[in-house]
Design an enzyme around this catalytic site. Structure first.
Site, PDB file in Angstrom:
ATOM      1  N   ASP A   1      -0.528   2.181   8.651  1.00 58.03           N
ATOM      2  CA  ASP A   1      -1.053   1.462   9.819  1.00 58.03           C
ATOM      3  C   ASP A   1      -0.167   1.512  11.074  1.00 58.03           C
ATOM      4  O   ASP A   1      -0.614   1.162  12.157  1.00 58.03           O
ATOM      5  CB  ASP A   1      -1.290  -0.015   9.470  1.00 58.03           C
ATOM      6  CG  ASP A   1      -2.423  -0.186   8.481  1.00 58.03           C
ATOM      7  OD1 ASP A   1      -3.241   0.738   8.374  1.00 58.03           O
ATOM      8  OD2 ASP A   1      -2.485  -1.239   7.817  1.00 58.03           O
TER       9      ASP A   1
ATOM     10  N   ASP B   1       2.082  -0.561  11.928  1.00 55.50           N
ATOM     11  CA  ASP B   1       2.009  -1.906  12.510  1.00 55.50           C
ATOM     12  C   ASP B   1       3.306  -2.705  12.354  1.00 55.50           C
ATOM     13  O   ASP B   1       3.279  -3.913  12.185  1.00 55.50           O
ATOM     14  CB  ASP B   1       0.831  -2.685  11.881  1.00 55.50           C
ATOM     15  CG  ASP B   1       0.972  -2.834  10.368  1.00 55.50           C
ATOM     16  OD1 ASP B   1       1.878  -2.200   9.799  1.00 55.50           O
ATOM     17  OD2 ASP B   1       0.179  -3.568   9.765  1.00 55.50           O
TER      18      ASP B   1
ATOM     19  N   GLU C   1     -10.916  -0.789  11.321  1.00 57.32           N
ATOM     20  CA  GLU C   1     -11.380  -1.844  10.391  1.00 57.32           C
ATOM     21  C   GLU C   1     -11.398  -3.231  11.035  1.00 57.32           C
ATOM     22  O   GLU C   1     -12.301  -4.011  10.819  1.00 57.32           O
ATOM     23  CB  GLU C   1     -10.347  -1.972   9.263  1.00 57.32           C
ATOM     24  CG  GLU C   1     -10.554  -1.200   8.042  1.00 57.32           C
ATOM     25  CD  GLU C   1      -9.366  -1.432   7.110  1.00 57.32           C
ATOM     26  OE1 GLU C   1      -8.202  -1.383   7.553  1.00 57.32           O
ATOM     27  OE2 GLU C   1      -9.622  -1.668   5.932  1.00 57.32           O
TER      28      GLU C   1
ATOM     29  N   SER D   1       5.937  -6.582   2.252  1.00 56.65           N
ATOM     30  CA  SER D   1       7.111  -6.227   1.444  1.00 56.65           C
ATOM     31  C   SER D   1       8.399  -6.706   2.124  1.00 56.65           C
ATOM     32  O   SER D   1       9.328  -7.173   1.458  1.00 56.65           O
ATOM     33  CB  SER D   1       7.171  -4.715   1.246  1.00 56.65           C
ATOM     34  OG  SER D   1       5.964  -4.268   0.685  1.00 56.65           O
TER      35      SER D   1
ATOM     36  N   ARG E   1     -26.930  13.630  15.838  1.00 58.61           N
ATOM     37  CA  ARG E   1     -26.699  12.288  15.296  1.00 58.61           C
ATOM     38  C   ARG E   1     -25.531  11.605  15.985  1.00 58.61           C
ATOM     39  O   ARG E   1     -24.643  12.248  16.538  1.00 58.61           O
ATOM     40  CB  ARG E   1     -26.369  12.388  13.797  1.00 58.61           C
ATOM     41  CG  ARG E   1     -27.604  12.558  12.966  1.00 58.61           C
ATOM     42  CD  ARG E   1     -27.252  12.649  11.497  1.00 58.61           C
ATOM     43  NE  ARG E   1     -28.469  12.831  10.736  1.00 58.61           N
ATOM     44  CZ  ARG E   1     -28.542  13.433   9.562  1.00 58.61           C
ATOM     45  NH1 ARG E   1     -27.460  13.916   8.994  1.00 58.61           N
ATOM     46  NH2 ARG E   1     -29.683  13.534   8.926  1.00 58.61           N
TER      47      ARG E   1
ATOM     48  N   GLY F   1       0.835  -1.203   0.000  1.00 56.83           N
ATOM     49  CA  GLY F   1       0.000   0.000   0.000  1.00 56.83           C
ATOM     50  C   GLY F   1       0.866   1.248   0.000  1.00 56.83           C
ATOM     51  O   GLY F   1       1.874   1.297   0.697  1.00 56.83           O
TER      52      GLY F   1
ATOM     53  N   ARG G   1       1.047  -4.785  -5.718  1.00 63.15           N
ATOM     54  CA  ARG G   1       1.047  -6.044  -4.959  1.00 63.15           C
ATOM     55  C   ARG G   1       1.318  -7.122  -6.007  1.00 63.15           C
ATOM     56  O   ARG G   1       0.596  -7.208  -6.996  1.00 63.15           O
ATOM     57  CB  ARG G   1      -0.287  -6.246  -4.264  1.00 63.15           C
ATOM     58  CG  ARG G   1      -0.610  -5.065  -3.322  1.00 63.15           C
ATOM     59  CD  ARG G   1      -1.671  -5.403  -2.323  1.00 63.15           C
ATOM     60  NE  ARG G   1      -2.218  -4.199  -1.704  1.00 63.15           N
ATOM     61  CZ  ARG G   1      -1.854  -3.733  -0.505  1.00 63.15           C
ATOM     62  NH1 ARG G   1      -0.952  -4.349   0.207  1.00 63.15           N
ATOM     63  NH2 ARG G   1      -2.409  -2.643  -0.016  1.00 63.15           N
TER      64      ARG G   1
ATOM     65  N   VAL H   1      17.110   8.282  -0.433  1.00 66.55           N
ATOM     66  CA  VAL H   1      17.943   7.145  -0.872  1.00 66.55           C
ATOM     67  C   VAL H   1      18.761   7.574  -2.099  1.00 66.55           C
ATOM     68  O   VAL H   1      19.985   7.374  -2.157  1.00 66.55           O
ATOM     69  CB  VAL H   1      17.047   5.919  -1.208  1.00 66.55           C
ATOM     70  CG1 VAL H   1      17.823   4.861  -1.985  1.00 66.55           C
ATOM     71  CG2 VAL H   1      16.470   5.316   0.071  1.00 66.55           C
TER      72      VAL H   1
ATOM     73  N   ASP I   1       4.826  -4.845   6.122  1.00 65.50           N
ATOM     74  CA  ASP I   1       5.297  -6.172   6.550  1.00 65.50           C
ATOM     75  C   ASP I   1       5.353  -7.186   5.405  1.00 65.50           C
ATOM     76  O   ASP I   1       6.285  -7.990   5.327  1.00 65.50           O
ATOM     77  CB  ASP I   1       4.474  -6.695   7.731  1.00 65.50           C
ATOM     78  CG  ASP I   1       2.986  -6.705   7.474  1.00 65.50           C
ATOM     79  OD1 ASP I   1       2.543  -6.174   6.428  1.00 65.50           O
ATOM     80  OD2 ASP I   1       2.249  -7.250   8.315  1.00 65.50           O
TER      81      ASP I   1
ATOM     82  N   THR J   1       4.003   2.529   5.927  1.00 60.14           N
ATOM     83  CA  THR J   1       2.624   2.047   5.882  1.00 60.14           C
ATOM     84  C   THR J   1       1.816   2.908   6.834  1.00 60.14           C
ATOM     85  O   THR J   1       2.295   3.236   7.926  1.00 60.14           O
ATOM     86  CB  THR J   1       2.519   0.554   6.259  1.00 60.14           C
ATOM     87  OG1 THR J   1       1.155   0.253   6.544  1.00 60.14           O
ATOM     88  CG2 THR J   1       3.331   0.186   7.483  1.00 60.14           C
TER      89      THR J   1
ATOM     90  N   MET K   1      -8.815   3.056   8.948  1.00 60.29           N
ATOM     91  CA  MET K   1      -7.975   1.900   8.612  1.00 60.29           C
ATOM     92  C   MET K   1      -7.302   1.320   9.850  1.00 60.29           C
ATOM     93  O   MET K   1      -7.123   2.001  10.846  1.00 60.29           O
ATOM     94  CB  MET K   1      -6.954   2.288   7.547  1.00 60.29           C
ATOM     95  CG  MET K   1      -7.609   2.389   6.182  1.00 60.29           C
ATOM     96  SD  MET K   1      -6.421   2.484   4.851  1.00 60.29           S
ATOM     97  CE  MET K   1      -7.538   2.521   3.449  1.00 60.29           C
TER      98      MET K   1
ATOM     99  N   ARG L   1      -6.356  -2.968  10.164  1.00 54.64           N
ATOM    100  CA  ARG L   1      -6.887  -4.339  10.253  1.00 54.64           C
ATOM    101  C   ARG L   1      -6.393  -5.038  11.505  1.00 54.64           C
ATOM    102  O   ARG L   1      -7.121  -5.752  12.171  1.00 54.64           O
ATOM    103  CB  ARG L   1      -6.457  -5.147   9.017  1.00 54.64           C
ATOM    104  CG  ARG L   1      -7.292  -4.894   7.792  1.00 54.64           C
ATOM    105  CD  ARG L   1      -6.848  -5.822   6.687  1.00 54.64           C
ATOM    106  NE  ARG L   1      -5.423  -5.684   6.427  1.00 54.64           N
ATOM    107  CZ  ARG L   1      -4.908  -5.080   5.365  1.00 54.64           C
ATOM    108  NH1 ARG L   1      -5.689  -4.584   4.451  1.00 54.64           N
ATOM    109  NH2 ARG L   1      -3.594  -4.979   5.196  1.00 54.64           N
TER     110      ARG L   1
HETATM  111  P1  ATP Z   1       0.658  -2.523   3.595  1.00 55.20           P
HETATM  112  O1  ATP Z   1       0.961  -2.694   5.065  1.00 55.20           O
HETATM  113  O2  ATP Z   1       0.490  -1.097   3.250  1.00 55.20           O
HETATM  114  O3  ATP Z   1      -0.427  -3.408   3.084  1.00 55.20           O
HETATM  115  P2  ATP Z   1       2.614  -4.432   2.684  1.00 55.20           P
HETATM  116  O4  ATP Z   1       4.043  -4.300   2.304  1.00 55.20           O
HETATM  117  O5  ATP Z   1       2.326  -5.247   3.909  1.00 55.20           O
HETATM  118  O6  ATP Z   1       2.013  -2.961   2.797  1.00 55.20           O
HETATM  119  P3  ATP Z   1       1.512  -6.545   1.016  1.00 55.20           P
HETATM  120  O7  ATP Z   1       0.551  -6.482  -0.114  1.00 55.20           O
HETATM  121  O8  ATP Z   1       1.213  -7.403   2.162  1.00 55.20           O
HETATM  122  O9  ATP Z   1       1.770  -5.026   1.449  1.00 55.20           O
HETATM  123  O10 ATP Z   1       2.930  -7.023   0.428  1.00 55.20           O
HETATM  124  C1  ATP Z   1       3.512  -6.349  -0.686  1.00 55.20           C
HETATM  125  C2  ATP Z   1       4.120  -7.367  -1.616  1.00 55.20           C
HETATM  126  O11 ATP Z   1       5.173  -8.063  -0.940  1.00 55.20           O
HETATM  127  C3  ATP Z   1       3.173  -8.449  -2.094  1.00 55.20           C
HETATM  128  O12 ATP Z   1       2.368  -8.033  -3.178  1.00 55.20           O
HETATM  129  C4  ATP Z   1       4.151  -9.541  -2.526  1.00 55.20           C
HETATM  130  O13 ATP Z   1       4.690  -9.274  -3.788  1.00 55.20           O
HETATM  131  C5  ATP Z   1       5.271  -9.384  -1.479  1.00 55.20           C
HETATM  132  N1  ATP Z   1       5.054 -10.390  -0.420  1.00 55.20           N
HETATM  133  C6  ATP Z   1       4.186 -10.344   0.598  1.00 55.20           C
HETATM  134  N2  ATP Z   1       4.222 -11.482   1.329  1.00 55.20           N
HETATM  135  C7  ATP Z   1       5.124 -12.282   0.712  1.00 55.20           C
HETATM  136  C8  ATP Z   1       5.622 -13.588   0.952  1.00 55.20           C
HETATM  137  N3  ATP Z   1       5.164 -14.328   1.978  1.00 55.20           N
HETATM  138  N4  ATP Z   1       6.556 -14.084   0.131  1.00 55.20           N
HETATM  139  C9  ATP Z   1       7.027 -13.357  -0.896  1.00 55.20           C
HETATM  140  N5  ATP Z   1       6.603 -12.117  -1.186  1.00 55.20           N
HETATM  141  C10 ATP Z   1       5.680 -11.573  -0.397  1.00 55.20           C
END
Ligand code: ATP
Length: 354
Positions: free
Chosen positions: A158, A160, A253, A135, A193, A41, A102, A53, A133, A156, A200, A202
């Site tokens: 969240d 989290d 959520e 990612s 009301r 996200g 994703r 970076v 997490d 993120t 957000m 989860r």
């Molecule tokens: P947000 O917290 O905002 O949702 P996020 O990094 O947790 O961000 P995810 O959609 O959970 O978002 O993960 C991002 C990408 O990381 C996934 O689309 C996938 O490509 C990769 N990824 C997530 N989990 C795994 C896994 N277990 N193994 C390999 N790649 C993963």
């Protein structure tokens, strides 16, 4: 001390017991070409992190490669060299100029093999992953399967992630939520009301709890705590008796009441006849908008911190902020799910919402 342009000596001091320390000097391959991507996200402040970076690479005379659309773009080889000027005028923009995605393919061993092959063919020898997490789990796999150097930057809304007090995007999201609730309160008080507002979160109630306190919510429902819907009704009845004519209830959520927000609205209306109940789901507006100053500064600090860490030979770590200091923790620790809710905030909320 550099041995050559290819290798670098790194000094480690490891403390085993109170009285025993071991000094280690290890020769590691010098990182010269760094890739950076944003994944999962999007979060306001990601652009500030990318910019930092890229500019830290320029500062240290390293090459920097932007990878578009996260792991998906890595597999599709959407890689472009960036320089300090490539990231001008982005610090104030929400979202991520590298785009995010994703990627299902990256979850497979074949997908990661292709991603690794593209990194090697582009001459990239370390990867900075800006995301949440999921990612980081992907980055850790790249490290474990190919020994490929990776550093994570937590971004993120969240908040989290373990091992950092704040994630990039969280502060902006809080301000967006407070602003939205303030506006809803105007209409709530004009019509007597009761509003249930879904925000957000989860697994983490940080946005709900902090924005709820900041916006003066009467009740806050978070995933970490299930006090039951009966308690909610009792508390609203008590508030009504003390003269409250409108109410704001903030619901994360992932709240564990067992009812979705619309069912919860119906339940409250059935049990509190005096109020007209309305439901508002804030949704994706929470991700958007120009990043707050805090998120811009945080993104800048963590971006520079990621390059510093790679130059020190660190890998498979996340760069976070703990008590205002930039620190690195292993990705494994960052992914630990046991985060403690701030009990003091819960107490403050209970006191200030009577
Ligand atoms: P947000 O917290 O905002 O949702 P996020 O990094 O947790 O961000 P995810 O959609 O959970 O978002 O993960 C991002 C990408 O990381 C996934 O689309 C996938 O490509 C990769 N990824 C997530 N989990 C795994 C896994 N277990 N193994 C390999 N790649 C993963």
């Amino acid at each position: 001390m550099n041995l050559s342009t290819e290798n670098v000596l790194v000094f480690f001091r490891i403390r085993l017991l109170e009285s025993i320390t071991i000094d280690l000097i290890i020769m590691i391959k010098k990182v010269n070409n760094i890739g950076v991507l944003t994944s999962g996200g999007d979060a306001p402040g990601m652009n500030a992190a990318i910019r930092a970076v890229v500019r830290a690479c320029s500062f240290y005379e390293l090459k920097c490669f932007g990878i578009y659309k996260g792991y998906e773009g890595l597999i599709e080889n959407e890689i472009e060299e960036l320089n300090a000027r490539s990231v001008r005028n982005i610090i104030n923009k929400g979202g991520t100029f590298l785009k995010s995605a994703r990627s299902r393919a990256f979850r497979t061993t074949e997908g990661r093999a292709k991603a690794h092959q593209n990194l090697v063919e582009a001459g990239i020898d370390a990867l900075v992953v800006i995301g949440g997490d999921g990612s980081f789990t992907g980055a850790m796999k790249l490290y474990e399967e190919y020994n490929f150097p990776v550093v994570g930057i937590p971004a993120t809304i969240d908040n989290d992630i373990n091992g950092t007090d704040y994630t990039i995007g969280y502060d902006t999201a809080l301000n967006t939520v407070v602003d939205a609730i303030d506006k809803i309160r105007d209409t709530a008080s004009s019509h007597n009301r009761l509003f249930l507002i879904e925000v957000m979160g989860r697994d983490a109630g940080d946005i709900a709890l902090n924005a709820g306190i900041g916006a003066g919510a009467e009740e806050i429902l978070i995933p970490e705590q299930n006090l039951g819907v009966e308690r909610l009704i009792d508390s609203l009845k008590r508030s009504k008796k003390t003269g409250k004519t409108s109410s704001i209830i903030v619901v994360a959520e992932g709240d564990k009441s067992g009812k979705n927000i619309f069912e919860l609205g119906e339940y409250v209306e059935e049990n509190l006849k005096d109020y007209e109940v309305r439901v508002s789901v804030l949704g994706h507006i929470q991700r958007g908008g120009s990043p707050s100053c805090y998120d811009r500064v945080l993104g800048s600090k963590l971006g520079v911190g990621a390059i510093d860490a790679l130059l020190k030979g660190e890998s498979n770590v996340m760069i976070g902020i703990v008590n205002k200091k930039i620190e690195s923790v292993s990705l494994e620790v960052a992914l630990t799910k046991e985060r403690e809710m701030d009990q003091e905030l819960i107490r403050v909320s209970d006191i200030t919402s009577i």
